[in-house]
Design a protein around this motif. Structure first.
Motif, PDB file in Angstrom:
ATOM      1  N   VAL A 125      -5.044  -3.752   9.206  1.00  0.00           N
ATOM      2  CA  VAL A 125      -5.358  -3.534  10.619  1.00  0.00           C
ATOM      3  C   VAL A 125      -5.153  -2.054  10.920  1.00  0.00           C
ATOM      4  O   VAL A 125      -4.058  -1.514  10.733  1.00  0.00           O
ATOM      5  CB  VAL A 125      -4.463  -4.393  11.530  1.00  0.00           C
ATOM      6  CG1 VAL A 125      -4.736  -4.061  12.998  1.00  0.00           C
ATOM      7  CG2 VAL A 125      -4.721  -5.869  11.268  1.00  0.00           C
ATOM      8  N   GLY A 126      -6.211  -1.381  11.332  1.00  0.00           N
ATOM      9  CA  GLY A 126      -6.145   0.049  11.606  1.00  0.00           C
ATOM     10  C   GLY A 126      -5.519   0.344  12.958  1.00  0.00           C
ATOM     11  O   GLY A 126      -5.621  -0.444  13.900  1.00  0.00           O
TER      12      GLY A 126
ATOM     13  N   ALA B 242      -1.297  14.653  -2.675  1.00  0.00           N
ATOM     14  CA  ALA B 242      -2.318  13.971  -3.471  1.00  0.00           C
ATOM     15  C   ALA B 242      -1.805  12.591  -3.879  1.00  0.00           C
ATOM     16  O   ALA B 242      -0.632  12.416  -4.206  1.00  0.00           O
ATOM     17  CB  ALA B 242      -2.640  14.800  -4.712  1.00  0.00           C
ATOM     18  N   GLY B 243      -2.678  11.608  -3.820  1.00  0.00           N
ATOM     19  CA  GLY B 243      -2.304  10.241  -4.157  1.00  0.00           C
ATOM     20  C   GLY B 243      -1.837   9.417  -2.978  1.00  0.00           C
ATOM     21  O   GLY B 243      -1.683   8.188  -3.101  1.00  0.00           O
ATOM     22  N   HIS B 244      -1.628  10.050  -1.825  1.00  0.00           N
ATOM     23  CA  HIS B 244      -1.181   9.304  -0.648  1.00  0.00           C
ATOM     24  C   HIS B 244      -2.302   8.386  -0.152  1.00  0.00           C
ATOM     25  O   HIS B 244      -3.461   8.790  -0.045  1.00  0.00           O
ATOM     26  CB  HIS B 244      -0.783  10.267   0.467  1.00  0.00           C
ATOM     27  CG  HIS B 244      -0.345   9.582   1.724  1.00  0.00           C
ATOM     28  ND1 HIS B 244       0.922   9.098   1.915  1.00  0.00           N
ATOM     29  CD2 HIS B 244      -1.039   9.287   2.866  1.00  0.00           C
ATOM     30  CE1 HIS B 244       1.010   8.551   3.105  1.00  0.00           C
ATOM     31  NE2 HIS B 244      -0.172   8.635   3.706  1.00  0.00           N
ATOM     32  N   VAL B 245      -1.960   7.147   0.152  1.00  0.00           N
ATOM     33  CA  VAL B 245      -2.937   6.179   0.662  1.00  0.00           C
ATOM     34  C   VAL B 245      -2.920   6.224   2.192  1.00  0.00           C
ATOM     35  O   VAL B 245      -1.927   5.857   2.823  1.00  0.00           O
ATOM     36  CB  VAL B 245      -2.622   4.753   0.162  1.00  0.00           C
ATOM     37  CG1 VAL B 245      -3.642   3.764   0.729  1.00  0.00           C
ATOM     38  CG2 VAL B 245      -2.618   4.707  -1.362  1.00  0.00           C
ATOM     39  N   LEU B 246      -4.021   6.675   2.762  1.00  0.00           N
ATOM     40  CA  LEU B 246      -4.123   6.714   4.223  1.00  0.00           C
ATOM     41  C   LEU B 246      -4.183   5.301   4.798  1.00  0.00           C
ATOM     42  O   LEU B 246      -3.512   4.994   5.778  1.00  0.00           O
ATOM     43  CB  LEU B 246      -5.372   7.494   4.647  1.00  0.00           C
ATOM     44  CG  LEU B 246      -5.287   9.017   4.610  1.00  0.00           C
ATOM     45  CD1 LEU B 246      -6.660   9.625   4.850  1.00  0.00           C
ATOM     46  CD2 LEU B 246      -4.297   9.529   5.651  1.00  0.00           C
ATOM     47  N   PHE B 247      -4.977   4.469   4.202  1.00  0.00           N
ATOM     48  CA  PHE B 247      -5.049   3.058   4.596  1.00  0.00           C
ATOM     49  C   PHE B 247      -5.758   2.276   3.500  1.00  0.00           C
ATOM     50  O   PHE B 247      -6.411   2.850   2.622  1.00  0.00           O
ATOM     51  CB  PHE B 247      -5.770   2.874   5.938  1.00  0.00           C
ATOM     52  CG  PHE B 247      -7.093   3.576   6.059  1.00  0.00           C
ATOM     53  CD1 PHE B 247      -8.241   3.030   5.499  1.00  0.00           C
ATOM     54  CD2 PHE B 247      -7.201   4.774   6.747  1.00  0.00           C
ATOM     55  CE1 PHE B 247      -9.467   3.660   5.613  1.00  0.00           C
ATOM     56  CE2 PHE B 247      -8.426   5.421   6.862  1.00  0.00           C
ATOM     57  CZ  PHE B 247      -9.567   4.862   6.296  1.00  0.00           C
TER      58      PHE B 247
ATOM     59  N   ARG C 147      -9.736  -2.553   8.614  1.00  0.00           N
ATOM     60  CA  ARG C 147     -10.287  -1.516   7.752  1.00  0.00           C
ATOM     61  C   ARG C 147     -11.328  -2.109   6.805  1.00  0.00           C
ATOM     62  O   ARG C 147     -11.126  -3.182   6.231  1.00  0.00           O
ATOM     63  CB  ARG C 147      -9.188  -0.862   6.916  1.00  0.00           C
ATOM     64  CG  ARG C 147      -8.098  -0.172   7.718  1.00  0.00           C
ATOM     65  CD  ARG C 147      -8.613   1.017   8.477  1.00  0.00           C
ATOM     66  NE  ARG C 147      -7.516   1.821   9.027  1.00  0.00           N
ATOM     67  CZ  ARG C 147      -7.688   2.814   9.882  1.00  0.00           C
ATOM     68  NH1 ARG C 147      -8.901   3.132  10.297  1.00  0.00           N
ATOM     69  NH2 ARG C 147      -6.649   3.505  10.320  1.00  0.00           N
ATOM     70  N   THR C 148     -12.435  -1.413   6.626  1.00  0.00           N
ATOM     71  CA  THR C 148     -13.505  -1.884   5.758  1.00  0.00           C
ATOM     72  C   THR C 148     -13.463  -1.241   4.381  1.00  0.00           C
ATOM     73  O   THR C 148     -14.273  -1.580   3.518  1.00  0.00           O
ATOM     74  CB  THR C 148     -14.876  -1.601   6.397  1.00  0.00           C
ATOM     75  OG1 THR C 148     -14.994  -0.187   6.631  1.00  0.00           O
ATOM     76  CG2 THR C 148     -15.009  -2.333   7.726  1.00  0.00           C
TER      77      THR C 148
END
Length: 212
Positions: free
Chosen positions: A115-116, A105-110, A154-155
């Motif tokens: 830039v993805g 929990a709390g992890h930022v995926l992006f 990323r949007t």
């Protein structure tokens, strides 16, 4: 010149092998390789060459498995292209080509503006999209639109609201699948466009609701 059965089998196996190397897409390659291995297996059996039999038997099983997997991918991706994006339960067909990950929990995926380089299929847990105050739940595909976005930018930001189990696939892996299977590429593009249209409609409703 008289050619025996064993020589005919050997030449035929070699011919399919050459065709497999020339094939530019995966399905014809696997079909040719499967035929070549089957003929190579028969050649080894006629000649009594046990190593040839063993090697071709293993390669035959592997090529058959990959051929079935690729045909299933094309079939299931075609089905997914017809699925209502508001019911995203049809993306399990991608799992064999993805890598499972466990995130706290709390992890930022992006983050928005990054830039993805990969897309995610959520298996369990919830991911929060703060820009839209939206939740991505199990069964949802996330980050796939960046594959076709300008510069793969990323949007929005995606943060794990709970511990999350997900499957990850890189854009390079998706591009490789598309090059190998043009029909899959069309299905994937359809899925991405339909999801994008669904997101636009959802955002429009969110804007119009306060005004109403």
């Amino acid at each position: 010149m008289n050619i025996g059965i064993d020589e005919a089998l050997g030449y035929a196996a070699g011919g399919f092998g050459i065709y497999a190397f020339r094939a530019k897409t995966m399905i014809p390659l696997r079909v040719a390789a499967t035929c070549g291995c089957a003929l190579g297996l028969a050649y080894g059996a006629v000649r009594g060459a046990q190593p040839t039999v063993i090697v071709n038997a293993l390669m035959l099983a592997l090529n058959l498995w990959r051929l079935v997997e690729m045909r299933r991918l094309i079939r299931d991706s075609g089905t997914a292209a017809q699925v209502d994006p508001s019911r995203p339960e049809g993306y399990d067909w991608l799992k064999p080509f993805m890598h499972r990950i466990e995130l706290p929990a709390g992890h930022v995926l992006f983050r928005k503006g990054e830039v993805g380089a990969e897309a995610f299929l959520i298996g369990s847990g919830e991911v929060h999209i703060p820009e839209f105050d939206a939740l991505v739940r199990p069964g949802d595909l996330l980050g796939e639109i960046g594959l076709l976005a300008t510069g793969n930018q990323r949007t929005a930001t995606a943060v794990c609201r709970t511990p999350v189990r997900a499957w990850r696939v890189s854009y390079d892996e998706l591009k490789e699948l598309c090059l190998q299977n043009p029909q899959f590429c069309l299905h994937l593009a359809t899925v991405i466009v339909r999801r994008y249209e669904h997101n636009l409609r959802h955002a429009r409703r969110e804007v119009e609701a306060p005004a109403a």
